[in-house]
Design an enzyme around this catalytic site. Structure first.
Site, PDB file in Angstrom:
ATOM      1  N   THR A  44      36.325  15.485  43.326  1.00 55.79           N
ATOM      2  CA  THR A  44      35.700  16.794  43.467  1.00 55.79           C
ATOM      3  C   THR A  44      34.173  16.687  43.469  1.00 55.79           C
ATOM      4  OG1 THR A  44      35.834  19.090  42.750  1.00 55.79           O
ATOM      5  CG2 THR A  44      35.845  17.440  40.988  1.00 55.79           C
ATOM      6  N   LYS A  48      32.631  14.187  46.910  1.00 51.76           N
ATOM      7  CA  LYS A  48      33.568  14.248  48.039  1.00 51.76           C
ATOM      8  C   LYS A  48      33.092  13.474  49.276  1.00 51.76           C
ATOM      9  CE  LYS A  48      36.293  18.376  47.206  1.00 51.76           C
ATOM     10  NZ  LYS A  48      36.726  19.651  47.743  1.00 51.76           N
ATOM     11  N   ASP A  84      42.854  19.837  51.485  1.00 49.24           N
ATOM     12  CA  ASP A  84      42.447  21.231  51.249  1.00 49.24           C
ATOM     13  C   ASP A  84      42.927  22.186  52.348  1.00 49.24           C
ATOM     14  OD1 ASP A  84      41.274  21.150  48.762  1.00 49.24           O
ATOM     15  OD2 ASP A  84      39.261  20.727  49.519  1.00 49.24           O
ATOM     16  N   GLY A 112      30.642  26.620  53.484  1.00 47.16           N
ATOM     17  CA  GLY A 112      30.619  25.426  52.638  1.00 47.16           C
ATOM     18  C   GLY A 112      31.909  24.625  52.790  1.00 47.16           C
ATOM     19  N   ASN A 133      28.043  33.649  57.674  1.00 43.16           N
ATOM     20  CA  ASN A 133      27.461  33.099  56.443  1.00 43.16           C
ATOM     21  C   ASN A 133      26.077  33.661  56.207  1.00 43.16           C
ATOM     22  OD1 ASN A 133      27.732  31.289  54.219  1.00 43.16           O
ATOM     23  ND2 ASN A 133      26.245  29.914  55.187  1.00 43.16           N
TER      24      ASN A 133
HETATM   25  P1  NAP Z   1      29.994  25.593  48.655  1.00 43.77           P
HETATM   26  O1  NAP Z   1      30.249  24.452  49.557  1.00 43.77           O
HETATM   27  O2  NAP Z   1      28.869  25.516  47.671  1.00 43.77           O
HETATM   28  O3  NAP Z   1      29.757  26.912  49.580  1.00 43.77           O
HETATM   29  C1  NAP Z   1      29.415  28.118  48.976  1.00 43.77           C
HETATM   30  C2  NAP Z   1      29.354  29.212  50.034  1.00 43.77           C
HETATM   31  O4  NAP Z   1      29.126  30.452  49.338  1.00 43.77           O
HETATM   32  C3  NAP Z   1      28.218  29.071  51.039  1.00 43.77           C
HETATM   33  O5  NAP Z   1      28.655  29.520  52.295  1.00 43.77           O
HETATM   34  C4  NAP Z   1      27.147  30.001  50.457  1.00 43.77           C
HETATM   35  O6  NAP Z   1      26.270  30.530  51.428  1.00 43.77           O
HETATM   36  C5  NAP Z   1      27.997  31.123  49.929  1.00 43.77           C
HETATM   37  N1  NAP Z   1      27.311  31.896  48.902  1.00 43.77           N
HETATM   38  C6  NAP Z   1      27.005  31.498  47.644  1.00 43.77           C
HETATM   39  N2  NAP Z   1      26.334  32.469  47.005  1.00 43.77           N
HETATM   40  C7  NAP Z   1      26.197  33.503  47.894  1.00 43.77           C
HETATM   41  C8  NAP Z   1      25.587  34.783  47.837  1.00 43.77           C
HETATM   42  N3  NAP Z   1      24.966  35.217  46.714  1.00 43.77           N
HETATM   43  N4  NAP Z   1      25.656  35.593  48.925  1.00 43.77           N
HETATM   44  C9  NAP Z   1      26.299  35.163  50.047  1.00 43.77           C
HETATM   45  N5  NAP Z   1      26.883  33.947  50.172  1.00 43.77           N
HETATM   46  C10 NAP Z   1      26.821  33.136  49.108  1.00 43.77           C
HETATM   47  O7  NAP Z   1      31.267  25.961  47.788  1.00 43.77           O
HETATM   48  P2  NAP Z   1      32.821  25.623  48.135  1.00 43.77           P
HETATM   49  O8  NAP Z   1      33.160  24.295  47.617  1.00 43.77           O
HETATM   50  O9  NAP Z   1      33.045  25.944  49.572  1.00 43.77           O
HETATM   51  O10 NAP Z   1      33.562  26.692  47.189  1.00 43.77           O
HETATM   52  C11 NAP Z   1      33.469  28.085  47.457  1.00 43.77           C
HETATM   53  C12 NAP Z   1      34.513  28.834  46.626  1.00 43.77           C
HETATM   54  O11 NAP Z   1      35.808  28.416  47.036  1.00 43.77           O
HETATM   55  C13 NAP Z   1      34.434  28.576  45.124  1.00 43.77           C
HETATM   56  O12 NAP Z   1      34.678  29.794  44.463  1.00 43.77           O
HETATM   57  C14 NAP Z   1      35.574  27.601  44.867  1.00 43.77           C
HETATM   58  O13 NAP Z   1      36.110  27.735  43.553  1.00 43.77           O
HETATM   59  C15 NAP Z   1      36.586  28.091  45.894  1.00 43.77           C
HETATM   60  N6  NAP Z   1      37.547  27.033  46.272  1.00 43.77           N
HETATM   61  C16 NAP Z   1      38.861  27.288  46.043  1.00 43.77           C
HETATM   62  C17 NAP Z   1      39.799  26.316  46.371  1.00 43.77           C
HETATM   63  C18 NAP Z   1      41.252  26.588  46.086  1.00 43.77           C
HETATM   64  O14 NAP Z   1      42.032  25.644  46.013  1.00 43.77           O
HETATM   65  N7  NAP Z   1      41.652  27.850  45.967  1.00 43.77           N
HETATM   66  C19 NAP Z   1      39.412  25.108  46.968  1.00 43.77           C
HETATM   67  C20 NAP Z   1      38.045  24.905  47.208  1.00 43.77           C
HETATM   68  C21 NAP Z   1      37.119  25.877  46.842  1.00 43.77           C
HETATM   69  P3  NAP Z   1      24.919  29.748  51.833  1.00 43.77           P
HETATM   70  O15 NAP Z   1      25.336  28.701  52.814  1.00 43.77           O
HETATM   71  O16 NAP Z   1      24.065  30.811  52.410  1.00 43.77           O
HETATM   72  O17 NAP Z   1      24.363  29.164  50.560  1.00 43.77           O
END
Ligand code: NAP
Length: 262
Positions: A44, A48, A84, A112, A133
């Protein structure tokens, strides 16, 4: 808790351990990986990408997503894979069977890691995907990476994109415990649309509650976690474990206990 449940259920003598590593400890960890007897593992944030140079082979999904979340052995070769997107799609298949019969177009909010998994899974099911985004550059680079069926947009175009969508997915961290909720006006959506939030802490995000209030079908993020676990377990032990109601309840109770009032 997830893998421990399956070990017990299938009588497998194994442990799933958390190993906390700093980036400069990865090389030493992988030098001893085979000797330590691991049958595999999950990777994680923030490793990654970095583990790609320690795996001997990278599977197609991990190549396409540019990230490894699962390690496993194949004929003595250490493979870096990514489950994933299978978790993302497996959850959708379980929660809304036949969802893709009528679905042609999806909107993915965020660009992301979770967005990459979602877009890859949706593209493989033949959908075109609009990625919206906050940072448009990141949406553009994701769309370029995946090619023709994926378009990129800022959040200012979200309402317009949603009006044409059969499925909307939140892959941002908005709505997660400790983060502000994702405030999206769902009124442009068709009444048959599905709203999927990959956030699973809490289970019922404000977005999902708003979608339910509009009578839309919803999918929460817990099943994505469970189904990516199924794929890992299958690669490690050659058995596809079952996502039972009991398992879902076990994790649901744990999440609820950790997020009282959320
Ligand atoms: P990440 O790579 O850091 O991406 C985060 C995303 O959220 C980016 O697109 C970011 O936009 C956006 N964001 C963050 N704060 C924001 C705000 N205030 N306003 C608008 N957009 C915002 O994170 P990730 O790994 O993709 O994870 C994202 C979520 O998915 C987390 O909650 C994680 O727990 C969940 N997740 C769940 C699973 C599951 O198995 N269910 C698996 C993976 C992840 P910018 O590009 O503009 O910063």
């Amino acid at each position: 808790m997830l893998h421990g449940y399956w070990f017990k259920r299938y009588g497998i003598d194994a442990v799933y351990e958390l190993v906390d590593l700093l980036p400069d400890q990865l090389a030493t960890f992988f030098e001893g990986y085979k000797r330590a007897g691991w049958v595999g593992g999950n990777v994680t944030v923030p490793h990654k990408l970095a583990v790609m140079s320690y795996a001997e082979l990278i599977d197609d999904a991990a190549k396409a997503m540019g990230a490894v979340n699962t390690l496993f052995w194949n004929d003595g070769v250490l493979v870096g894979g990514n489950t994933d997107s299978m978790g993302f799609i497996g959850n959708l298949d379980e929660r809304v069977p036949g969802w893709d019969r009528e679905a042609n177009r999806a909107v993915v909010i965020g660009a992301g890691g979770a967005a990459r998994a979602s877009v890859y899974g949706l593209m493989n099911r033949g959908l075109s995907v609009a990625v919206c985004n906050r940072t448009v550059d990141k949406a553009e680079s994701l769309a370029r990476h995946f090619g023709g069926a994926v378009s990129s947009h800022g959040l200012d175009e979200l309402a317009m994109q949603m009006s044409q969508a059969d499925l909307v997915v939140n892959t941002t961290s908005m709505g997660m415990v400790g983060q502000p909720p994702l405030d999206v006006d769902l009124s442009p959506l068709k009444s048959e649309a599905i709203v999927y939030d990959v956030v699973y802490v809490p289970l019922e995000t404000k977005l999902l509650r708003a979608a339910q209030a509009r009578g839309l079908r919803t999918v929460d993020g817990l099943g994505m976690l469970l189904h990516q676990g199924v794929e890992g377990f299958h690669r490690w032990f050659g058995k596809r474990p079952e996502v039972t109601g009991e398992l879902r309840q076990l994790l649901t109770d744990d999440i609820r206990a950790k997020t009282p009032g959320a």
